[in-house]
Write a protein that holds these residues in place. Structure first.
Motif, PDB file in Angstrom:
ATOM      1  N   GLY A   1       0.809  -0.881   0.393  1.00 20.79           N
ATOM      2  CA  GLY A   1       0.120   0.132  -0.174  1.00 20.79           C
ATOM      3  C   GLY A   1       0.587   1.378  -0.399  1.00 20.79           C
ATOM      4  O   GLY A   1      -0.024   2.241   0.262  1.00 20.79           O
ATOM      5  N   GLY A   2       1.951   1.365  -0.099  1.00 19.90           N
ATOM      6  CA  GLY A   2       2.732   1.718  -0.639  1.00 19.90           C
ATOM      7  C   GLY A   2       3.324   2.481   1.099  1.00 19.90           C
ATOM      8  O   GLY A   2       3.876   3.757   1.417  1.00 19.90           O
ATOM      9  N   THR A   3       2.735   2.423   1.918  1.00 21.40           N
ATOM     10  CA  THR A   3       3.211   2.499   3.144  1.00 21.40           C
ATOM     11  C   THR A   3       4.815   2.492   3.567  1.00 21.40           C
ATOM     12  O   THR A   3       5.024   3.696   4.646  1.00 21.40           O
ATOM     13  CB  THR A   3       2.734   1.267   3.995  1.00 21.40           C
ATOM     14  N   THR A   4       5.658   2.400   3.408  1.00 20.29           N
ATOM     15  CA  THR A   4       7.083   2.789   3.470  1.00 20.29           C
ATOM     16  C   THR A   4       7.670   3.406   2.201  1.00 20.29           C
ATOM     17  O   THR A   4       9.064   4.133   1.966  1.00 20.29           O
ATOM     18  CB  THR A   4       8.272   1.394   3.872  1.00 20.29           C
ATOM     19  N   ARG A   5       6.545   4.447   1.840  1.00 13.23           N
ATOM     20  CA  ARG A   5       7.381   5.645   0.557  1.00 13.23           C
ATOM     21  C   ARG A   5       8.501   6.807   1.040  1.00 13.23           C
ATOM     22  O   ARG A   5       9.492   6.407   0.427  1.00 13.23           O
ATOM     23  CB  ARG A   5       6.235   6.388   0.091  1.00 13.23           C
ATOM     24  N   ASP A   6       8.228   7.310   1.930  1.00 10.84           N
ATOM     25  CA  ASP A   6       8.816   8.002   2.528  1.00 10.84           C
ATOM     26  C   ASP A   6      10.401   7.401   3.203  1.00 10.84           C
ATOM     27  O   ASP A   6      11.754   7.842   3.123  1.00 10.84           O
ATOM     28  CB  ASP A   6       8.493   9.149   3.394  1.00 10.84           C
ATOM     29  N   LEU A   7       9.791   5.911   4.014  1.00 14.23           N
ATOM     30  CA  LEU A   7      11.430   5.880   3.969  1.00 14.23           C
ATOM     31  C   LEU A   7      11.799   4.934   3.232  1.00 14.23           C
ATOM     32  O   LEU A   7      13.645   4.890   3.320  1.00 14.23           O
ATOM     33  CB  LEU A   7      10.689   4.623   5.302  1.00 14.23           C
ATOM     34  N   THR A   8      11.261   4.507   1.918  1.00 11.43           N
ATOM     35  CA  THR A   8      11.715   4.232   1.007  1.00 11.43           C
ATOM     36  C   THR A   8      13.109   5.147   0.752  1.00 11.43           C
ATOM     37  O   THR A   8      14.576   4.578   0.002  1.00 11.43           O
ATOM     38  CB  THR A   8      11.316   3.390  -0.034  1.00 11.43           C
ATOM     39  N   ARG A   9      12.090   6.456   0.657  1.00 14.57           N
ATOM     40  CA  ARG A   9      13.115   7.760  -0.120  1.00 14.57           C
ATOM     41  C   ARG A   9      14.753   7.112   0.585  1.00 14.57           C
ATOM     42  O   ARG A   9      15.450   7.354  -0.115  1.00 14.57           O
ATOM     43  CB  ARG A   9      12.122   8.123  -0.303  1.00 14.57           C
ATOM     44  N   GLU A  10      14.312   7.998   1.782  1.00 18.00           N
ATOM     45  CA  GLU A  10      15.145   8.110   2.569  1.00 18.00           C
ATOM     46  C   GLU A  10      16.477   7.282   2.880  1.00 18.00           C
ATOM     47  O   GLU A  10      17.743   7.201   2.034  1.00 18.00           O
ATOM     48  CB  GLU A  10      14.937   8.583   4.001  1.00 18.00           C
ATOM     49  N   ALA A  11      15.778   5.751   2.752  1.00 13.31           N
ATOM     50  CA  ALA A  11      17.081   4.594   2.567  1.00 13.31           C
ATOM     51  C   ALA A  11      17.799   4.579   1.051  1.00 13.31           C
ATOM     52  O   ALA A  11      19.136   4.448   0.966  1.00 13.31           O
ATOM     53  CB  ALA A  11      16.293   2.725   2.972  1.00 13.31           C
ATOM     54  N   VAL A  12      17.115   5.170   0.467  1.00 10.74           N
ATOM     55  CA  VAL A  12      17.775   4.843  -1.396  1.00 10.74           C
ATOM     56  C   VAL A  12      18.315   5.871  -1.384  1.00 10.74           C
ATOM     57  O   VAL A  12      20.096   5.873  -1.866  1.00 10.74           O
ATOM     58  CB  VAL A  12      17.234   5.029  -1.899  1.00 10.74           C
ATOM     59  N   ALA A  13      18.265   7.097  -0.625  1.00  7.97           N
ATOM     60  CA  ALA A  13      19.159   7.954  -0.694  1.00  7.97           C
ATOM     61  C   ALA A  13      20.688   8.353   0.294  1.00  7.97           C
ATOM     62  O   ALA A  13      21.351   8.316  -0.226  1.00  7.97           O
ATOM     63  CB  ALA A  13      18.570   9.879  -0.344  1.00  7.97           C
ATOM     64  N   THR A  14      20.732   7.326   1.181  1.00  7.15           N
ATOM     65  CA  THR A  14      21.532   7.366   2.193  1.00  7.15           C
ATOM     66  C   THR A  14      22.557   6.112   1.583  1.00  7.15           C
ATOM     67  O   THR A  14      23.757   6.093   2.117  1.00  7.15           O
ATOM     68  CB  THR A  14      21.164   6.906   3.157  1.00  7.15           C
ATOM     69  N   LEU A  15      21.847   4.710   1.012  1.00 11.84           N
ATOM     70  CA  LEU A  15      22.697   3.498   0.771  1.00 11.84           C
ATOM     71  C   LEU A  15      23.491   4.236  -0.512  1.00 11.84           C
ATOM     72  O   LEU A  15      25.412   3.893  -0.912  1.00 11.84           O
ATOM     73  CB  LEU A  15      21.870   2.688  -0.103  1.00 11.84           C
ATOM     74  N   HIS A  16      22.772   5.169  -1.189  1.00 18.42           N
ATOM     75  CA  HIS A  16      23.088   5.641  -2.309  1.00 18.42           C
ATOM     76  C   HIS A  16      25.261   6.250  -2.247  1.00 18.42           C
ATOM     77  O   HIS A  16      26.540   6.481  -2.452  1.00 18.42           O
ATOM     78  CB  HIS A  16      22.686   6.581  -3.952  1.00 18.42           C
ATOM     79  N   LYS A  17      24.791   7.311  -1.057  1.00 13.37           N
ATOM     80  CA  LYS A  17      25.378   8.157  -0.540  1.00 13.37           C
ATOM     81  C   LYS A  17      26.364   7.299   0.596  1.00 13.37           C
ATOM     82  O   LYS A  17      27.737   7.703   0.596  1.00 13.37           O
ATOM     83  CB  LYS A  17      25.286   9.130   0.579  1.00 13.37           C
ATOM     84  N   SER A  18      26.606   6.469   0.970  1.00 19.26           N
ATOM     85  CA  SER A  18      27.127   6.289   1.974  1.00 19.26           C
ATOM     86  C   SER A  18      27.484   4.460   1.153  1.00 19.26           C
ATOM     87  O   SER A  18      29.124   4.120   2.137  1.00 19.26           O
ATOM     88  CB  SER A  18      26.052   6.340   3.243  1.00 19.26           C
TER      89      SER A  18
END
Length: 288
Positions: free
Chosen positions: A44-61
């Motif tokens: 249901g898209g319940t982790t939409r914001d969490l996914t965005r944050e995790a993707v950005a963090t993994l990409h950077k770090s």
């Protein structure tokens, strides 16, 4: 036997403890040199914001290529495409485009009135919106909502025709299941890569429940083996053996890449990869 290319799926953390576990999982598996890692969306898209944050963090770090899951659930077309543009702005242009599971308690998927109606619609929208590398899902066992296996193959072809570059399959328990699906796809004219999805079984009851929900056939011998292993306290040993054997049969059958559903627990995935000859890559900048 040549070692396969590998990739890993993670899910976004919802607590501080889960954040540490995700990072520990990434640290444990990154040395194996995955060609990419992906981060899921919740039902249901319940982790939409969490996914965005995790993707950005993994990409950077992490220094790893990251693919972000994106679904059609509970969002307008513009909201969904804005999320994709946000990913691209953060340097992430690999997308796993899925219809998505409906919210818990709902009777089934209902498109948002102003949203994408299907994964094919989403793929076409992403293809128009930017320079995205789009991966999609595929189902060696018949999807619960599909009329039959032929419908799954036909729909996968529509996804590729809409602009997808590669498919990642739902997990399965026997190599022959994948081979039958691969042969049917080739017969239908599909020539893009179809990567087997592999689930190292950390918890048998949970895996069996997951399989039933997504239409994955559970062979009787797997159920019997895990019931006996649970009585003897040998679940991890059995899980590693079964998963390694499955992967070996796939590689012997011509598969050169595998996608592991890690459930943010690295141990079994790492053990299976080691057994397949996938070993840590030396970081040359740290070699004196």
């Amino acid at each position: 036997m040549p070692a396969p290319a590998i990739s890993f799926e993670f899910f976004p953390p919802q607590t501080l403890a889960a954040s540490f576990r995700l990072w520990d999982t990434v640290q444990a598996l990154a040395p194996l040199g995955p060609r990419f890692v992906s981060v899921t969306y919740g039902a249901g898209g319940t982790t939409r914001d969490l996914t965005r944050e995790a993707v950005a963090t993994l990409h950077k770090s992490s220094g790893l290529p990251v693919a972000a899951h994106l679904t059609c659930v509970d969002a307008t077309r513009e909201e969904t495409l804005q999320i994709a543009r946000d990913f691209a702005a953060a340097g992430v242009t690999d997308i796993v485009a899925l219809r998505g599971d409906p919210p818990k308690g709902s009777s089934g998927f209902v498109p948002h009135p102003d949203g994408f109606a299907s994964s094919v619609d989403l793929i076409a929208g992403l293809r128009e919106a930017g320079d995205f590398n789009i991966r999609v899902g595929a189902y060696p066992d018949t999807h619960p909502e599909a009329a039959d296996s032929g419908a799954d193959v036909a729909y996968l072809k529509r996804k590729f025709d809409a602009g997808a570059s590669e498919a990642l399959t739902q997990f399965f328990f026997e190599a022959e299941t994948f081979f039958r699906f691969r042969d049917a796809c080739e017969k239908a004219g599909i020539d893009k890569p179809i990567i087997p999805g592999i689930l190292p079984i950390e918890n048998w009851k949970g895996a069996a429940r997951f399989a039933r929900n997504c239409g994955t056939r559970i062979p009787d011998w797997v159920t019997d083996a895990f019931e006996k292993a649970e009585r003897d306290g040998r679940e991890d040993l059995l899980a590693t053996a079964i998963c390694t054997e499955l992967c070996s049969e796939l590689i012997d059958g011509g598969v050169d890449a595998l996608h592991f559903y890690t459930l943010n627990r690295p141990e079994l995935t790492r053990d299976v990869c080691h057994a397949l000859g996938v070993t840590p890559k030396a970081d040359l900048k740290n070699v004196a």
